[in-house]
Design an enzyme around this catalytic site. Sequence first.
Site, mmCIF file in Angstrom:
data_model
loop_
_atom_site.group_PDB
_atom_site.id
_atom_site.type_symbol
_atom_site.label_atom_id
_atom_site.label_comp_id
_atom_site.label_asym_id
_atom_site.label_seq_id
_atom_site.Cartn_x
_atom_site.Cartn_y
_atom_site.Cartn_z
ATOM 1 N N GLU A 33 0.879 -1.167 0.000
ATOM 2 C CA GLU A 33 0.000 0.000 0.000
ATOM 3 C C GLU A 33 0.923 1.226 0.000
ATOM 4 O OE1 GLU A 33 -2.804 0.180 3.212
ATOM 5 O OE2 GLU A 33 -3.447 2.181 2.591
ATOM 6 N N ARG A 257 5.028 -12.799 9.824
ATOM 7 C CA ARG A 257 5.698 -11.549 9.495
ATOM 8 C C ARG A 257 7.030 -11.470 10.220
ATOM 9 N NH1 ARG A 257 1.953 -7.568 9.125
ATOM 10 N NH2 ARG A 257 3.425 -5.892 9.463
ATOM 11 N N LYS A 267 4.091 0.952 9.435
ATOM 12 C CA LYS A 267 4.277 2.210 8.727
ATOM 13 C C LYS A 267 3.655 3.370 9.490
ATOM 14 C CE LYS A 267 2.963 0.191 4.887
ATOM 15 N NZ LYS A 267 2.490 -0.103 3.543
HETATM 16 P P1 ATP Z 1 2.566 -2.091 7.923
HETATM 17 O O1 ATP Z 1 1.797 -2.761 9.011
HETATM 18 O O2 ATP Z 1 4.001 -1.912 8.208
HETATM 19 O O3 ATP Z 1 1.917 -0.857 7.399
HETATM 20 P P2 ATP Z 1 1.386 -3.557 5.839
HETATM 21 O O4 ATP Z 1 1.235 -5.035 5.907
HETATM 22 O O5 ATP Z 1 0.181 -2.738 6.034
HETATM 23 O O6 ATP Z 1 2.573 -3.159 6.768
HETATM 24 P P3 ATP Z 1 1.599 -3.404 3.029
HETATM 25 O O7 ATP Z 1 2.090 -2.289 2.217
HETATM 26 O O8 ATP Z 1 0.167 -3.758 2.996
HETATM 27 O O9 ATP Z 1 2.058 -3.110 4.495
HETATM 28 O O10 ATP Z 1 2.477 -4.706 2.779
HETATM 29 C C1 ATP Z 1 2.879 -5.182 1.532
HETATM 30 C C2 ATP Z 1 3.266 -6.613 1.683
HETATM 31 O O11 ATP Z 1 4.343 -6.738 2.606
HETATM 32 C C3 ATP Z 1 2.113 -7.433 2.225
HETATM 33 O O12 ATP Z 1 2.024 -8.624 1.486
HETATM 34 C C4 ATP Z 1 2.497 -7.690 3.649
HETATM 35 O O13 ATP Z 1 1.967 -8.900 4.106
HETATM 36 C C5 ATP Z 1 4.020 -7.700 3.587
HETATM 37 N N1 ATP Z 1 4.593 -7.303 4.873
HETATM 38 C C6 ATP Z 1 4.353 -6.177 5.564
HETATM 39 N N2 ATP Z 1 5.013 -6.178 6.737
HETATM 40 C C7 ATP Z 1 5.698 -7.351 6.788
HETATM 41 C C8 ATP Z 1 6.565 -7.955 7.744
HETATM 42 N N3 ATP Z 1 6.865 -7.346 8.882
HETATM 43 N N4 ATP Z 1 7.084 -9.160 7.452
HETATM 44 C C9 ATP Z 1 6.790 -9.770 6.299
HETATM 45 N N5 ATP Z 1 5.988 -9.268 5.361
HETATM 46 C C10 ATP Z 1 5.435 -8.066 5.598
HETATM 47 MG MG MG Z 2 -1.475 -3.224 4.723
#
Ligand code: ATP
Ligand code: MG
Length: 553
Positions: A33, A257, A267
């Site tokens: 995102e 994760r 984020k």
């Molecule tokens: P955040 O909680 O940091 O905002 P998010 O999951 O909302 O992270 P996205 O931009 O939706 O962030 O994530 C893109 C991809 O990265 C998704 O497939 C998500 O599952 C993966 N991802 C995000 N954080 C992690 C993590 N800590 N470890 C492994 N994969 C991750």
């Molecule tokens: Mg997300």
Amino acid sequence: MSEEKSLNFIEEIIESDLEAGKYKSILTRFPPEPNGYLHVGHAKSICLNFGLAQKYGGKTNLRFDDTNPEKEETEYVESIKQDIEWLGFQWAEELYTSDYFEQLYQLAVKLIEKGLAYVDDSSSEEIAIQKGTPTQPGVANTYRSRSVAENLQLFADMRAGKYNDGEKVLRAKIDLAAPNMLMRDPLLYRIKRAHHHRTGDDWCIYPMYDFAHGQSDSLEAITHSICTLEFVPHRPLYDWLIAQLDIFPSHQYEFARLNMSYTVMSKRKLLKLVNDNIVSGWDDPRMPTISGMRRRGYTPKAIRDFCERIGVAKRDNLIDLSLLEFFVREDLNKKADRRMVVFDPLKVVITNYADGQLENLSAENNPEDADSGTRNIPFTKEIYIERDDFMENPPKKYFRLAPGQMVRLKYAYIIRCDEVVKDEAGNITEVHCSYLPESKSGDDSSGIKVKGTLHWVSIAEAKHIEIRLYDRLFTAEDMDDTEGEYTDYLNEHSLQVIQKAYAEPALLDATQQTPYQFLRKGYFILDKNSSPDHIIFNRTVGLKDSWAKEMKK
Ligand code: ATP
Ligand code: MG
């Protein structure tokens, strides 16, 4: 590490899918995102998605999951692309969920036509109450029995902007008694008048994650849609929507994760650190972001090796930051040229060395790399050594400089301390030494062996530089296991600045991307804000290697 690694569970699934002829080739996607910069958790997901495609001869799409207009920006899109490329990966196609808004809308219409979605006028509070609890089934409201025709009209009116934000939603009609709360008629669309970074004001309704994500996977014919464990409860809905819509059967797989010690990886939390000026920006070298790590001098290879080593787990765990540092050292040790820099100077006068004499000592750039060449290091009568490499009254087994003791100056001569000079207050201002002319580095004719070797710089030839030393950003090892605000755990000493350190002149060959090892100090890289008048180096990582033992097991 053994060469033959066993397959992880996702690789097992892919191999059996390929063997069964389920797919001709695999297609994965990385779906960020664009609401912030990528962090090392995303690096894990990138290495996994792109790595699987590489291993099995498939491809990976980069899909910006841009269904939350208020939080998303083009700046983030650009940074994400830069970070993925820097990590060493290339996507097959650059795609945006927003490009599918029309197709997604049509899929929602199809669900309505099948009697599987309805427009609900309830407020979000009412919906929450009507949904019941995990132990109590939900109750249907009157909107649930609206006719297909009425739903089609209302949904079209929602799109046309006839209603206010929040006035109506589109819900799937599944099962209000489902044990999985996400199956109790989940929201598919909401009304939101917000300017979108790509579609502008074209839309006032936006699909919810659950509706957009799986349908986008399917529209792209993604074979293996890999996400993190928190989406396990969403999988039945993912499967239900694909089955009801009868579209390409993408499948979702979940892994744990990445969580790392002494940092946060959301984020939202990282954005707050940026907005509150707790750090200098998303690329502050203390941040767990890819851009921060790049600025700090971490290498793409180190991050990739780290992600490979931690593997894919099915249960959440906390990875030690020092494991990543281990891989950074491993890589930099082979790549970094050596230089000498004195952080806290003590003047040494070599009394038997001629005034005005200057010798250019030749030294290899990197003993780990035969092709790294040599550099010249000027040696003169007056030099700096590190203040803590001298003790007036040393304990036993002190092998550095002390009255009457000898040490070797790296690449140069053996010196002996003859006299300590102090000011009126009793502070040591300089030490006087004599050198052994036959002890030049590489020449053994003095026959003298000493135990201590010090780094040093010629005072007249030294260049002034600023050094920034970084430590962990937070004080708690497991930040998910803390009480109160995460900002209560900020490490006040995460940045230490040494305004004036003294470097051998060859250091100024540095360009932005060149890593150096400062002897006995660690690995360093020029900061992006460095200029010829104000040279700044970031410490990437120290030399200490607590993981080496672990890794050899
Ligand atoms: P955040 O909680 O940091 O905002 P998010 O999951 O909302 O992270 P996205 O931009 O939706 O962030 O994530 C893109 C991809 O990265 C998704 O497939 C998500 O599952 C993966 N991802 C995000 N954080 C992690 C993590 N800590 N470890 C492994 N994969 C991750
Ligand atoms: Mg997300």
